[in-house]
Write a protein that holds these residues in place. Structure first.
Motif, PDB file in Angstrom:
ATOM      1  N   MET A   1       0.838  -1.196   0.000  1.00 36.23           N
ATOM      2  CA  MET A   1       0.000   0.000   0.000  1.00 36.23           C
ATOM      3  C   MET A   1       0.876   1.250   0.000  1.00 36.23           C
ATOM      4  N   ASN A   2       0.456   2.247  -0.741  1.00 36.23           N
ATOM      5  CA  ASN A   2       1.181   3.515  -0.802  1.00 36.23           C
ATOM      6  C   ASN A   2       0.815   4.335   0.441  1.00 36.23           C
ATOM      7  N   ILE A   3       1.510   4.088   1.559  1.00 35.30           N
ATOM      8  CA  ILE A   3       1.083   4.624   2.845  1.00 35.30           C
ATOM      9  C   ILE A   3       1.245   6.133   2.941  1.00 35.30           C
ATOM     10  N   ASP A   4       2.073   6.723   2.086  1.00 31.40           N
ATOM     11  CA  ASP A   4       2.284   8.167   2.136  1.00 31.40           C
ATOM     12  C   ASP A   4       1.304   8.930   1.251  1.00 31.40           C
ATOM     13  N   PHE A   5       0.388   8.221   0.617  1.00 31.55           N
ATOM     14  CA  PHE A   5      -0.505   8.863  -0.329  1.00 31.55           C
ATOM     15  C   PHE A   5      -1.555   9.683   0.397  1.00 31.55           C
ATOM     16  N   LYS A   6      -1.715  10.931  -0.016  1.00 32.35           N
ATOM     17  CA  LYS A   6      -2.650  11.846   0.617  1.00 32.35           C
ATOM     18  C   LYS A   6      -3.738  12.245  -0.370  1.00 32.35           C
ATOM     19  N   LEU A   7      -4.891  12.587   0.172  1.00 28.85           N
ATOM     20  CA  LEU A   7      -6.038  12.933  -0.653  1.00 28.85           C
ATOM     21  C   LEU A   7      -5.739  14.098  -1.585  1.00 28.85           C
ATOM     22  N   ASP A   8      -4.943  15.063  -1.117  1.00 34.74           N
ATOM     23  CA  ASP A   8      -4.684  16.236  -1.952  1.00 34.74           C
ATOM     24  C   ASP A   8      -3.741  15.937  -3.115  1.00 34.74           C
ATOM     25  N   LYS A   9      -3.218  14.715  -3.201  1.00 38.03           N
ATOM     26  CA  LYS A   9      -2.411  14.333  -4.356  1.00 38.03           C
ATOM     27  C   LYS A   9      -3.290  13.974  -5.558  1.00 38.03           C
ATOM     28  N   LEU A  10      -4.569  13.694  -5.311  1.00 39.15           N
ATOM     29  CA  LEU A  10      -5.493  13.439  -6.417  1.00 39.15           C
ATOM     30  C   LEU A  10      -5.822  14.756  -7.109  1.00 39.15           C
ATOM     31  N   SER A  11      -5.939  14.709  -8.416  1.00 44.34           N
ATOM     32  CA  SER A  11      -6.185  15.935  -9.174  1.00 44.34           C
ATOM     33  C   SER A  11      -7.650  16.157  -9.506  1.00 44.34           C
ATOM     34  N   VAL A  12      -8.427  15.084  -9.678  1.00 46.02           N
ATOM     35  CA  VAL A  12      -9.814  15.275 -10.118  1.00 46.02           C
ATOM     36  C   VAL A  12     -10.856  14.522  -9.297  1.00 46.02           C
ATOM     37  N   ILE A  13     -10.559  13.326  -8.841  1.00 45.87           N
ATOM     38  CA  ILE A  13     -11.599  12.517  -8.195  1.00 45.87           C
ATOM     39  C   ILE A  13     -12.088  13.165  -6.904  1.00 45.87           C
ATOM     40  N   GLY A  14     -11.170  13.652  -6.083  1.00 45.73           N
ATOM     41  CA  GLY A  14     -11.574  14.309  -4.845  1.00 45.73           C
ATOM     42  C   GLY A  14     -12.391  15.560  -5.098  1.00 45.73           C
ATOM     43  N   ARG A  15     -11.959  16.359  -6.073  1.00 50.37           N
ATOM     44  CA  ARG A  15     -12.695  17.584  -6.413  1.00 50.37           C
ATOM     45  C   ARG A  15     -14.081  17.250  -6.957  1.00 50.37           C
ATOM     46  N   ALA A  16     -14.157  16.194  -7.766  1.00 51.82           N
ATOM     47  CA  ALA A  16     -15.450  15.800  -8.323  1.00 51.82           C
ATOM     48  C   ALA A  16     -16.404  15.362  -7.215  1.00 51.82           C
ATOM     49  N   ALA A  17     -15.916  14.563  -6.285  1.00 51.69           N
ATOM     50  CA  ALA A  17     -16.758  14.096  -5.181  1.00 51.69           C
ATOM     51  C   ALA A  17     -17.293  15.272  -4.370  1.00 51.69           C
TER      52      ALA A  17
ATOM     53  N   THR B   1      -5.505   0.444  -5.005  1.00 48.73           N
ATOM     54  CA  THR B   1      -6.131  -0.731  -4.414  1.00 48.73           C
ATOM     55  C   THR B   1      -7.330  -0.304  -3.572  1.00 48.73           C
ATOM     56  N   PRO B   2      -8.255  -1.227  -3.305  1.00 49.66           N
ATOM     57  CA  PRO B   2      -9.361  -0.885  -2.403  1.00 49.66           C
ATOM     58  C   PRO B   2      -8.873  -0.408  -1.039  1.00 49.66           C
ATOM     59  N   GLY B   3      -7.771  -0.975  -0.556  1.00 43.30           N
ATOM     60  CA  GLY B   3      -7.223  -0.544   0.727  1.00 43.30           C
ATOM     61  C   GLY B   3      -6.740   0.893   0.692  1.00 43.30           C
ATOM     62  N   GLU B   4      -6.091   1.283  -0.394  1.00 45.62           N
ATOM     63  CA  GLU B   4      -5.645   2.669  -0.539  1.00 45.62           C
ATOM     64  C   GLU B   4      -6.839   3.607  -0.659  1.00 45.62           C
ATOM     65  N   ARG B   5      -7.851   3.168  -1.390  1.00 38.14           N
ATOM     66  CA  ARG B   5      -9.063   3.984  -1.497  1.00 38.14           C
ATOM     67  C   ARG B   5      -9.695   4.185  -0.122  1.00 38.14           C
ATOM     68  N   ASP B   6      -9.742   3.123   0.680  1.00 31.01           N
ATOM     69  CA  ASP B   6     -10.338   3.232   2.005  1.00 31.01           C
ATOM     70  C   ASP B   6      -9.522   4.168   2.900  1.00 31.01           C
ATOM     71  N   ALA B   7      -8.190   4.156   2.720  1.00 31.34           N
ATOM     72  CA  ALA B   7      -7.343   5.072   3.488  1.00 31.34           C
ATOM     73  C   ALA B   7      -7.636   6.520   3.105  1.00 31.34           C
ATOM     74  N   LEU B   8      -7.900   6.760   1.826  1.00 30.44           N
ATOM     75  CA  LEU B   8      -8.263   8.105   1.378  1.00 30.44           C
ATOM     76  C   LEU B   8      -9.627   8.510   1.933  1.00 30.44           C
ATOM     77  N   LEU B   9     -10.549   7.563   1.973  1.00 27.33           N
ATOM     78  CA  LEU B   9     -11.872   7.848   2.539  1.00 27.33           C
ATOM     79  C   LEU B   9     -11.757   8.343   3.978  1.00 27.33           C
ATOM     80  N   GLY B  10     -10.803   7.765   4.710  1.00 20.19           N
ATOM     81  CA  GLY B  10     -10.616   8.150   6.099  1.00 20.19           C
ATOM     82  C   GLY B  10     -10.141   9.577   6.275  1.00 20.19           C
ATOM     83  N   GLN B  11      -9.661  10.196   5.188  1.00 15.58           N
ATOM     84  CA  GLN B  11      -9.194  11.581   5.250  1.00 15.58           C
ATOM     85  C   GLN B  11     -10.303  12.584   4.936  1.00 15.58           C
ATOM     86  N   ILE B  12     -11.492  12.083   4.600  1.00 21.32           N
ATOM     87  CA  ILE B  12     -12.623  12.945   4.241  1.00 21.32           C
ATOM     88  C   ILE B  12     -13.559  13.062   5.439  1.00 21.32           C
TER      89      ILE B  12
END
Length: 221
Positions: free
Chosen positions: A1-17, A172-183
């Motif tokens: 898992m990319n443990i250092d990945f942060k929500l603000d690294k996404l360019s479009v999906i977070g903004r769209a949501a 991965t679904p696990g990385e997606r779930d980690a991003l969800l936890g930041q919202i």
């Protein structure tokens, strides 16, 4: 898992949501109408998410509309988003190479090294990032050097438009779930989950149209 990945690294999906959760869609609607008036919208997720996903990036939208000084932005975007090139980028990513590397020779031929080359490379790199995100890939740790071994005097030397490039990996679904936890917002979480479910499973409207995993045999050519 990319443990250092942060929500603000996404360019479009977070903004769209966030935009779909709050109903603040007027800007992206106007961008889509200006760029694709009378045409079928590209990168539409589903009937519930009817606006082009890539246009949730203000930076890319400014490039495509000519607001920022990036050369040939619309033509470059059309080239990068061609089905054949998306297949190349996702395939080379699966063998842990960079998406930009596989398109490097194409851009090297089209755009010889000249003034403004740094801005062009930045533009291409950002466009590739948007496309990869739309297909469920996220940035991986570190950049990769692109092999151009053989020496400058060697006629068989490998050349490339890029000297280094960002690496990507399938979310991965696990990385997606980690991003969800930041919202924090429940509504944004709901839309983020719905959008990423479709993207990860390859079930968005545009992924069905691109059909990058589909096979074409001789009889259908």
């Amino acid at each position: 898992m990319n443990i250092d990945f942060k929500l603000d690294k996404l360019s479009v999906i977070g903004r769209a949501a966030e935009a779909y959760a709050t109903g603040e869609l007027s800007e992206v609607k106007e961008r889509a109408e200006r760029l694709y008036l009378g045409k079928r919208y590209p990168f539409v997720i589903s009937p519930d998410y009817p606006y082009p996903l890539h246009l949730f990036s203000p930076r890319l939208s400014a490039m495509l509309e000519g607001v920022t000084n990036y050369p040939d932005a619309e033509e470059t975007w059309e080239l990068i988003t061609a089905r054949e090139n998306i297949i190349k980028m996702t395939a080379v990513t699966e063998i842990k190479r960079t998406a930009a590397e596989i398109l490097g020779p194409l851009f090297e031929e089209k755009y010889p090294q000249s003034d403004g080359i740094i801005a062009r490379k930045q533009m291409i790199g950002y466009m590739i990032k948007i496309v990869m995100e739309c297909f469920g890939y996220i940035t991986s740790q570190g950049r990769m050097q692109i092999d151009t071994s053989g020496g400058s005097g060697n006629p068989n030397r490998r050349t490339n438009f890029f000297k280094s490039a960002t690496r990507y990996a399938k979310m991965t679904p696990g990385e997606r779930d980690a991003l969800l936890g930041q919202i924090e917002s429940a509504d944004v979480k709901r839309h983020f989950l719905a959008i990423t479910d479709l993207v990860i499973k390859g079930q968005t409207g545009y992924q069905r149209v691109y059909n990058i995993d589909g096979l074409t045999n001789w009889d259908t050519l």
